[in-house]
Design an enzyme around this catalytic site. Sequence first.
Site, PDB file in Angstrom:
ATOM      1  N   GLU A  62       6.849  -7.864  96.108  1.00 11.62           N
ATOM      2  CA  GLU A  62       5.562  -8.133  95.688  1.00 11.62           C
ATOM      3  C   GLU A  62       4.783  -7.369  94.648  1.00 11.62           C
ATOM      4  O   GLU A  62       3.935  -7.628  93.741  1.00 11.62           O
ATOM      5  CB  GLU A  62       4.388  -8.691  96.863  1.00 11.62           C
ATOM      6  CG  GLU A  62       5.228  -9.795  97.844  1.00 11.62           C
ATOM      7  CD  GLU A  62       4.169 -10.831  98.216  1.00 11.62           C
ATOM      8  OE1 GLU A  62       2.905 -10.488  98.302  1.00 11.62           O
ATOM      9  OE2 GLU A  62       4.604 -12.100  98.411  1.00 11.62           O
ATOM     10  N   CYS A  81       9.673 -21.117 104.344  1.00 14.27           N
ATOM     11  CA  CYS A  81       9.640 -19.867 105.027  1.00 14.27           C
ATOM     12  C   CYS A  81      10.293 -19.781 105.933  1.00 14.27           C
ATOM     13  O   CYS A  81      10.326 -20.579 107.241  1.00 14.27           O
ATOM     14  CB  CYS A  81       8.210 -19.755 105.446  1.00 14.27           C
ATOM     15  SG  CYS A  81       7.740 -18.299 106.157  1.00 14.27           S
ATOM     16  N   HIS A 110      11.928 -13.868 100.006  1.00 10.20           N
ATOM     17  CA  HIS A 110      11.832 -13.061  98.883  1.00 10.20           C
ATOM     18  C   HIS A 110      13.204 -12.257  98.498  1.00 10.20           C
ATOM     19  O   HIS A 110      13.220 -11.983  97.459  1.00 10.20           O
ATOM     20  CB  HIS A 110      11.019 -11.795  99.400  1.00 10.20           C
ATOM     21  CG  HIS A 110       9.488 -12.349  99.306  1.00 10.20           C
ATOM     22  ND1 HIS A 110       8.804 -13.157  99.958  1.00 10.20           N
ATOM     23  CD2 HIS A 110       8.329 -11.561  98.708  1.00 10.20           C
ATOM     24  CE1 HIS A 110       7.679 -13.530  99.974  1.00 10.20           C
ATOM     25  NE2 HIS A 110       7.230 -12.454  99.105  1.00 10.20           N
ATOM     26  N   CYS A 134      15.048 -14.535 104.155  1.00  9.43           N
ATOM     27  CA  CYS A 134      13.655 -14.207 103.925  1.00  9.43           C
ATOM     28  C   CYS A 134      13.508 -15.029 102.443  1.00  9.43           C
ATOM     29  O   CYS A 134      14.461 -14.475 101.535  1.00  9.43           O
ATOM     30  CB  CYS A 134      13.259 -12.959 104.066  1.00  9.43           C
ATOM     31  SG  CYS A 134      11.657 -12.804 103.404  1.00  9.43           S
ATOM     32  N   ASP A 155       5.257 -22.501 102.465  1.00 14.80           N
ATOM     33  CA  ASP A 155       5.909 -21.194 102.823  1.00 14.80           C
ATOM     34  C   ASP A 155       4.473 -20.252 102.986  1.00 14.80           C
ATOM     35  O   ASP A 155       3.384 -20.701 102.609  1.00 14.80           O
ATOM     36  CB  ASP A 155       6.522 -20.526 101.458  1.00 14.80           C
ATOM     37  CG  ASP A 155       6.932 -19.045 101.672  1.00 14.80           C
ATOM     38  OD1 ASP A 155       7.369 -18.703 102.833  1.00 14.80           O
ATOM     39  OD2 ASP A 155       6.745 -18.162 100.844  1.00 14.80           O
ATOM     40  N   SER A 156       4.770 -19.098 103.531  1.00 13.98           N
ATOM     41  CA  SER A 156       3.448 -18.217 103.951  1.00 13.98           C
ATOM     42  C   SER A 156       2.805 -17.609 102.631  1.00 13.98           C
ATOM     43  O   SER A 156       1.981 -17.540 102.614  1.00 13.98           O
ATOM     44  CB  SER A 156       4.035 -16.915 104.632  1.00 13.98           C
ATOM     45  OG  SER A 156       5.083 -16.483 103.929  1.00 13.98           O
TER      46      SER A 156
HETATM   47  N1  DGL Z   1       8.136 -16.410 103.671  1.00 15.91           N
HETATM   48  C1  DGL Z   1       8.503 -15.106 104.584  1.00 15.91           C
HETATM   49  C2  DGL Z   1      10.029 -15.546 105.110  1.00 15.91           C
HETATM   50  O1  DGL Z   1      10.754 -16.154 104.449  1.00 15.91           O
HETATM   51  C3  DGL Z   1       8.416 -13.887 104.078  1.00 15.91           C
HETATM   52  C4  DGL Z   1       6.919 -13.412 103.786  1.00 15.91           C
HETATM   53  C5  DGL Z   1       6.083 -13.193 105.054  1.00 15.91           C
HETATM   54  O2  DGL Z   1       6.128 -12.374 105.965  1.00 15.91           O
HETATM   55  O3  DGL Z   1       5.147 -14.061 105.093  1.00 15.91           O
HETATM   56  O4  DGL Z   1      10.393 -14.932 106.249  1.00 15.91           O
END
Ligand code: DGL
Length: 269
Positions: free
Chosen positions: A151, A71, A185, A183, A8-9
């Site tokens: 976050e 992600c 989060h 997403c 993931d990011s």
């Molecule tokens: N992991 C990203 C997503 O699911 C969210 C966080 C980011 O913008 O990197 O789109």
Amino acid sequence: MEPIGIFDSGLGGLTVLSAIRKKMPFENLIYFGDTARVPYGSKSKETIIRYSLEILDFLLKKNVKMVVVACNTASSHALESLRAKSPIPIIGVVEPGIDALFRNTGIIKKAGVIATRSTVNSHSYVHALRKKNDDIFLYQKACPLFVPLIEEGFANKSVTEMVIREYLEEFNREDIRHIILGCTHYPLIKEAILRIYPHFELIDSSTETSETVFRKADELNLLNEENRSAGRNGSIEIYASDLTESLEELRRMFFGESIDKMEKVSLQW
Ligand code: DGL
């Protein structure tokens, strides 16, 4: 047996790691969070592809047998490039999100997806839906303020409530009830959204993703049968490109379970 790689990011993808762990506790899992370069949601397609390929390289060196792109933003922009370069299967979260929509609904005319700006601009959910069904109209909504609020630990604060109303009132007005959380989060503000809009059906793709991973691994004879038949749990390793002060807090928020190992790695960029 080789591990499954998940990336993931940042740490949001730990929601996906957690679902895979629940579905396949016998698998060895390696997670990579690109915490040095998060967020991806505001970056260009080109950059997201470059970062994703670097992470694929890291995971291949760890000998993974399959990669899950947890992600949504990377799944939306980099899946084809990853598949073109990868000798092993790559699974994204967008198609499972659409599958989850179908699993959770009867016949509906419209649905919504909320995601980062970059995911919305890619139209990945619309394309994935079109492959399956032309009749449902999918409303997309970018919600760029959700990730920083979550976050910051503000999921249940009044400021988040205001932002939820700002973003989602339109869905309410348009009588859209089924909304995909596009997403990593957003599962963390599910309850906050439902407090304001209790009639919404919020669709979280992580469980469906874990089902897809299981099915694919089974199909390709990649399941860790040794651990599975012995009733043994696999290992979990977490790597991140930066270890920051708030990381432990975020890790707990997204994952809960304790982790044996969390290590910083530097990618070549
Ligand atoms: N992991 C990203 C997503 O699911 C969210 C966080 C980011 O913008 O990197 O789109």
